[in-house]
Structures are given as structure tokens and as C-alpha cells.
Motif scaffolding. Structure first.
Motif, PDB file in Angstrom:
ATOM      1  N   ASP A 163       0.919  -1.084   0.064  1.00 35.46           N
ATOM      2  CA  ASP A 163      -0.079  -0.073   0.046  1.00 35.46           C
ATOM      3  C   ASP A 163       0.961   1.233  -0.171  1.00 35.46           C
ATOM      4  O   ASP A 163       2.120   1.147   0.344  1.00 35.46           O
ATOM      5  CB  ASP A 163      -0.887   0.118   1.317  1.00 35.46           C
ATOM      6  N   ILE A 164       0.455   2.263  -0.320  1.00 32.88           N
ATOM      7  CA  ILE A 164       1.444   3.647  -0.419  1.00 32.88           C
ATOM      8  C   ILE A 164       1.001   4.668   0.715  1.00 32.88           C
ATOM      9  O   ILE A 164       1.955   4.758   1.469  1.00 32.88           O
ATOM     10  CB  ILE A 164       1.381   4.325  -1.744  1.00 32.88           C
ATOM     11  N   ASP A 165      -0.010   5.197   0.869  1.00 32.70           N
ATOM     12  CA  ASP A 165      -0.251   6.081   1.705  1.00 32.70           C
ATOM     13  C   ASP A 165      -0.320   5.582   3.056  1.00 32.70           C
ATOM     14  O   ASP A 165      -1.106   4.772   3.569  1.00 32.70           O
ATOM     15  CB  ASP A 165      -1.561   7.057   1.668  1.00 32.70           C
ATOM     16  N   VAL A 202       0.138  -1.147  -4.612  1.00 30.25           N
ATOM     17  CA  VAL A 202      -1.299  -1.293  -4.830  1.00 30.25           C
ATOM     18  C   VAL A 202      -2.228  -0.196  -4.010  1.00 30.25           C
ATOM     19  O   VAL A 202      -2.268  -0.278  -2.649  1.00 30.25           O
ATOM     20  CB  VAL A 202      -2.023  -2.621  -4.652  1.00 30.25           C
ATOM     21  N   THR A 203      -2.386   0.915  -4.358  1.00 27.77           N
ATOM     22  CA  THR A 203      -2.766   2.148  -3.730  1.00 27.77           C
ATOM     23  C   THR A 203      -4.226   2.373  -4.129  1.00 27.77           C
ATOM     24  O   THR A 203      -4.729   2.057  -5.309  1.00 27.77           O
ATOM     25  CB  THR A 203      -1.863   3.361  -4.078  1.00 27.77           C
ATOM     26  N   ASN A 204      -5.009   2.747  -3.195  1.00 27.37           N
ATOM     27  CA  ASN A 204      -6.445   3.361  -3.585  1.00 27.37           C
ATOM     28  C   ASN A 204      -6.314   4.715  -4.111  1.00 27.37           C
ATOM     29  O   ASN A 204      -7.428   5.091  -4.677  1.00 27.37           O
ATOM     30  CB  ASN A 204      -7.229   3.205  -2.291  1.00 27.37           C
ATOM     31  N   GLY A 205      -5.210   5.509  -3.758  1.00 30.81           N
ATOM     32  CA  GLY A 205      -5.131   6.797  -4.325  1.00 30.81           C
ATOM     33  C   GLY A 205      -5.286   6.826  -5.641  1.00 30.81           C
ATOM     34  O   GLY A 205      -5.239   6.001  -6.547  1.00 30.81           O
ATOM     35  N   ASP A 223     -10.335  12.237  -5.118  1.00 28.24           N
ATOM     36  CA  ASP A 223     -11.087  13.029  -4.268  1.00 28.24           C
ATOM     37  C   ASP A 223     -11.500  14.357  -4.656  1.00 28.24           C
ATOM     38  O   ASP A 223     -10.727  15.058  -5.467  1.00 28.24           O
ATOM     39  CB  ASP A 223      -9.936  13.459  -2.820  1.00 28.24           C
ATOM     40  N   HIS A 252     -12.574   4.084  -5.001  1.00 25.85           N
ATOM     41  CA  HIS A 252     -12.309   3.164  -3.795  1.00 25.85           C
ATOM     42  C   HIS A 252     -13.283   3.928  -2.602  1.00 25.85           C
ATOM     43  O   HIS A 252     -13.889   4.740  -2.986  1.00 25.85           O
ATOM     44  CB  HIS A 252     -10.954   3.427  -3.296  1.00 25.85           C
ATOM     45  N   ASP A 307     -12.365   4.548   0.828  1.00 20.16           N
ATOM     46  CA  ASP A 307     -11.741   4.656   2.068  1.00 20.16           C
ATOM     47  C   ASP A 307     -12.532   5.933   2.902  1.00 20.16           C
ATOM     48  O   ASP A 307     -12.586   6.937   2.357  1.00 20.16           O
ATOM     49  CB  ASP A 307     -10.184   5.159   1.970  1.00 20.16           C
ATOM     50  N   TRP A 319      -8.067   8.305   5.286  1.00 21.24           N
ATOM     51  CA  TRP A 319      -6.689   8.179   4.955  1.00 21.24           C
ATOM     52  C   TRP A 319      -5.636   8.733   5.628  1.00 21.24           C
ATOM     53  O   TRP A 319      -5.888   9.622   6.445  1.00 21.24           O
ATOM     54  CB  TRP A 319      -6.720   8.359   3.406  1.00 21.24           C
ATOM     55  N   LYS A 333      -9.179  -1.543  -3.060  1.00 26.74           N
ATOM     56  CA  LYS A 333      -9.437  -2.291  -1.917  1.00 26.74           C
ATOM     57  C   LYS A 333     -10.532  -1.964  -0.863  1.00 26.74           C
ATOM     58  O   LYS A 333     -10.797  -0.726  -1.051  1.00 26.74           O
ATOM     59  CB  LYS A 333      -7.756  -2.129  -1.106  1.00 26.74           C
ATOM     60  N   ASP A 376      -1.897  -0.026   5.981  1.00 25.14           N
ATOM     61  CA  ASP A 376      -2.200   0.538   7.176  1.00 25.14           C
ATOM     62  C   ASP A 376      -3.486   0.714   7.426  1.00 25.14           C
ATOM     63  O   ASP A 376      -3.825   1.183   8.495  1.00 25.14           O
ATOM     64  CB  ASP A 376      -1.489   2.045   7.177  1.00 25.14           C
TER      65      ASP A 376
HETATM   66  O1  G3P Z   1      -6.794   8.648  -1.367  1.00 22.14           O
HETATM   67  C1  G3P Z   1      -5.966   7.863  -1.163  1.00 22.14           C
HETATM   68  C2  G3P Z   1      -6.067   7.009   0.210  1.00 22.14           C
HETATM   69  O2  G3P Z   1      -7.386   6.912   0.447  1.00 22.14           O
HETATM   70  C3  G3P Z   1      -5.387   5.659   0.242  1.00 22.14           C
HETATM   71  O3  G3P Z   1      -4.313   5.537  -0.467  1.00 22.14           O
HETATM   72  O4  G3P Z   1      -2.064   4.068  -0.795  1.00 22.14           O
HETATM   73  O5  G3P Z   1      -3.320   4.080   1.414  1.00 22.14           O
HETATM   74  O6  G3P Z   1      -4.305   2.775  -0.350  1.00 22.14           O
HETATM   75  P1  G3P Z   1      -3.460   4.116  -0.074  1.00 22.14           P
END
Ligand code: G3P
Ligand code: MG
Length: 348
Positions: free
Chosen positions: A22-24, A59-62, A171, A210, A212, A215, A252, A287
Motif C-alpha cells: 500500500d502507499i499512503d 497497490v494504492t487506493n489513491g 478526491d 475506492h 476509504d 486516509w 481495496k 495501514d
Molecule cells: O486517497 C488515497 C487513500 O484513500 C489511500 O491510499 O495508498 O493508502 O491505499 P493508499
């Protein structure tokens, strides 16, 4: 550690296991690398006591940028080359919808970037909220386009245009305006701007890249994200129409995203490392329990997975030490460096 006599130059590539990140909140926070991230990347690229390199994907949701642009950012931040061949963001799988829908509304992100992403995916007729506001400025009473937005937006005659689907790629920078426009469309006659359905059940579907709710950014507390906009929109629709709005989320923890990641990893291992069979174990480091850990665990238990997907939760993002994660990981680590060391050591 670099000069440690125990570190040999990497001579082999691990073929039995792989990593997915994951990235963020794991590698990056608020545009800056997490302190241990650069060292963790070096570790899996051979600077470890085993002299191995481990294949990995992100694999990021961003989202909100092209995959190529985001990989260029990541390469700079992590001080190593990241290729689009090892990268999936929230909207990457939406690419496959370009054949299904002709005219679409694309919402979110900075300036015109998401229009460019959508056109790059092959969507033929991409409309943005800016186009609608420029054409009919009283659509959003309190939202005025900036000079730059005005220049970039495309005024057009919407009389014969049916918007077939709505995609929230990144976003929203203006929740009120974007929600007004999405609400207008889901309440319209078949996606025709300016019309109102009598039944409110003929508007276009709404896809989010996504779900989320929160974040991890540079702020010490998690910030609300796209899932929050989704919840808000659904509540708003209910308040206005008295009905339920069903929207669809990618990213995810959707199993489809993990299946997509499996195919990407397979291709990446083959093209870059010459390994033409699935790994036994994929360690996923994330995370956010609700997306990363839930998705990894459920994918692991599904019939879709031919590898063991092993969830590792780190404490550098959404998850906070001392709380009980709603979706428990197989392993919890302090940060990304501990996580990759754990995975590699578990294999030896
Ligand atoms: O907008 C991005 C955030 O919701 C999550 O990114 O990399 O944690 O999947 P990430
Ligand atoms: Mg994250």
C-alpha cells in the motif's frame, strides 16, 4: 548496515514469495516518504543478509494522475525506479469500463488531470463538472470556476447528451458542487442534464475508485477521503428523494482489485525476473484495516487466489497503536522496514 560484513551482493531473486505495498500511510505520508521507506526498498532490492532481491508491486487506493506520472513521483520519493508495470491505483481497473460507456462524467482531482487519465483509458467522451458549470453557471450557486478552470472547461450543448455513467476518479476538491452535479444526474431522465425523472430510477450508475472513509496524510489524525464523499452522497440522495442510492466502489478491499493485482504481479515477475509461475506467498503491507487487511484476508480465503496472501499491518498510518483493528492482520509491525524484514526472515 550497508557496510555490514553480513550483507552480500544480491545474486538471486526470490521466486517463492513476493511483496505488495500500500502507499499512503506505509511508504508516503503527505507527499513525503515515511522515514524507514527508502531503507526498506534497499533491503528488498538486495541490501539484506541473504543476498536476495524480492519482486514487489504497489497497490494504492489513491489516484488523480496517470499511472506513469504517479510512478515518476514515487521513483523520486523512494529513490528507486518504479514502473507502471508494478503499479495499480484506485482507478486503474476502471480502464476496463471504457468499452462499456461512451459519454461519462469524471469527478475529482486537480485541474484537468482526471480528464486526461480517463481519455488515456480510452473513454471517448469525457465530461467534467467544470464543463457543466461553464455551460450553465447557476448549476452550483456558490461555486465559481477560477480563471484557469474556466479556460480548461469545455462549454457545449448538452441538449442531446446522455451521461451514461459517473466515475469519481479522485478526491473531490469541491464537495458541494460535485455532489450537486452528481445528484442532478442520478435524479435525471437517463443522464440527460437538466431533466428530472419522475421515479429517480433511471439515472446513470455511480462508480467510486475506492471507499476509504479516512486516509493518512501529514496531519497527525486521519483525514476524510472518498468513502466519506460516497457516504455523504448516499445520505443526501436519501434525504432528497426518500430512496436508497446504490453506488459501486472499486479499489481495496474489493476482491477484483486483488485479482487484478495477482495478474499484474504474475506479469511483472515474468517480464522483469523471468519467473513464470505464481508465488507461494504474497505479503501485503498496509495501514488501513478496512481496506488493506480486510481485502488481503478475504482474497486469501477466496477461491480466486492461487497464492497465500499474508496481511501485515503497520502503525505508521490510519491504524493507531492501542486500538483493536476491525479486521485483524496476520502480523503487526512498527513500520515498513520491520515488515519487509519480517517477511524475508519468515521465508528463510
Ligand atoms: O486517497 C488515497 C487513500 O484513500 C489511500 O491510499 O495508498 O493508502 O491505499 P493508499
Ligand atoms: Mg494506506
Amino acid at each position: 548496515e550497508k557496510d555490514s560484513p553480513f550483507i552480500r551482493p544480491a545474486t538471486t531473486t526470490a521466486d517463492e514469495f513476493a511483496l505488495a505495498f500500500d502507499i499512503d500511510g506505509v511508504l508516503i505520508r503527505g507527499g513525503q516518504p515515511i522515514p524507514e521507506a527508502v531503507e526498506a526498498m534497499k533491503y528488498i532490492n538486495g541490501e539484506n543478509p541473504y543476498g536476495i532481491k524480492v519482486p514487489y508491486i504497489f497497490v494504492t487506493n489513491g489516484g488523480g494522475k496517470t499511472e506513469a506520472e504517479r510512478c515518476a513521483d514515487l521513483s523520486r520519493q523512494l529513490e528507486l525506479e518504479v514502473s507502471p508495470g508494478q503499479f495499480i491505483c484506485g482507478h486503474t481497473p476502471m480502464r476496463e469500463m471504457a468499452e462499456k460507456y461512451n459519454t461519462v462524467l469524471v469527478v475529482g482531482g486537480e485541474g484537468e488531470k482526471c480528464r486526461i487519465v480517463a481519455e488515456g483509458y480510452g473513454f471517448k467522451d469525457v465530461i467534467t463538472p467544470g464543463d457543466i458549470i461553464k455551460t450553465r453557471h447557476d448549476t452550483t450557486p456558490f461555486r465559481k470556476l477560477t480563471d484557469e478552470e474556466y479556460r480548461n472547461s469545455r462549454e457545449r450543448n448538452f441538449d442531446d447528451v446522455n451521461i451514461e455513467a459517473i466515475f469519481v476518479f479522485a478526491d473531490s476538491r469541491d464537495w458541494a458542487g460535485d455532489q450537486q452535479i452528481i445528484l442532478d444526474l442520478v435524479m435525471s431522465k437517463q443522464g440527460r442534464i437538466g431533466t428530472r425523472s419522475e421515479t429517480f430510477d433511471e439515472g446513470p450508475p455511480v462508480y467510486f475508485s475506492h471507499n476509504d472513509i479516512v486516509w493518512s496524510t501529514s496531519h497527525e489524525h486521519s483525514r476524510i477521503g472518498m468513502g466519506a464523499l460516497r457516504a455523504s452522497l448516499e445520505a443526501l440522495y436519501k434525504a432528497v428523494t426518500g430512496k436508497e442510492l446504490t453506488t459501486i466502489a472499486f479499489g481495496k478491499p474489493q476482491l477484483g482489485t486483488f485479482a487484478f493485482a495477482t495478474r499484474l504481479l504474475q506479469q511483472w515477475r515474468k517480464d522483469t525476473h523471468g519467473i513464470d509461475r505464481p508465488p507461494q506467498t504474497v505479503y501485503f503491507v498496509g495501514d488501513t484495516p478496512e481496506s488493506d487487511i480486510r481485502g488481503t484476508n478475504e482474497f486469501n480465503e477466496s477461491h480466486l487466489s492461487d497464492a497465500n496472501w499474508f496481511s501485515i499491518l503497520v502503525k505508521t498510518g490510519v491504524y493507531q497503536e492501542g486500538t483493536i483493528p476491525r479486521f485483524p492482520p496476520k502480523k503487526t509491525c512498527n513500520h515498513i522496514l520491520d515488515a519487509v524484514k519480517f517477511a524475508v526472515q519468515r521465508e528463510f
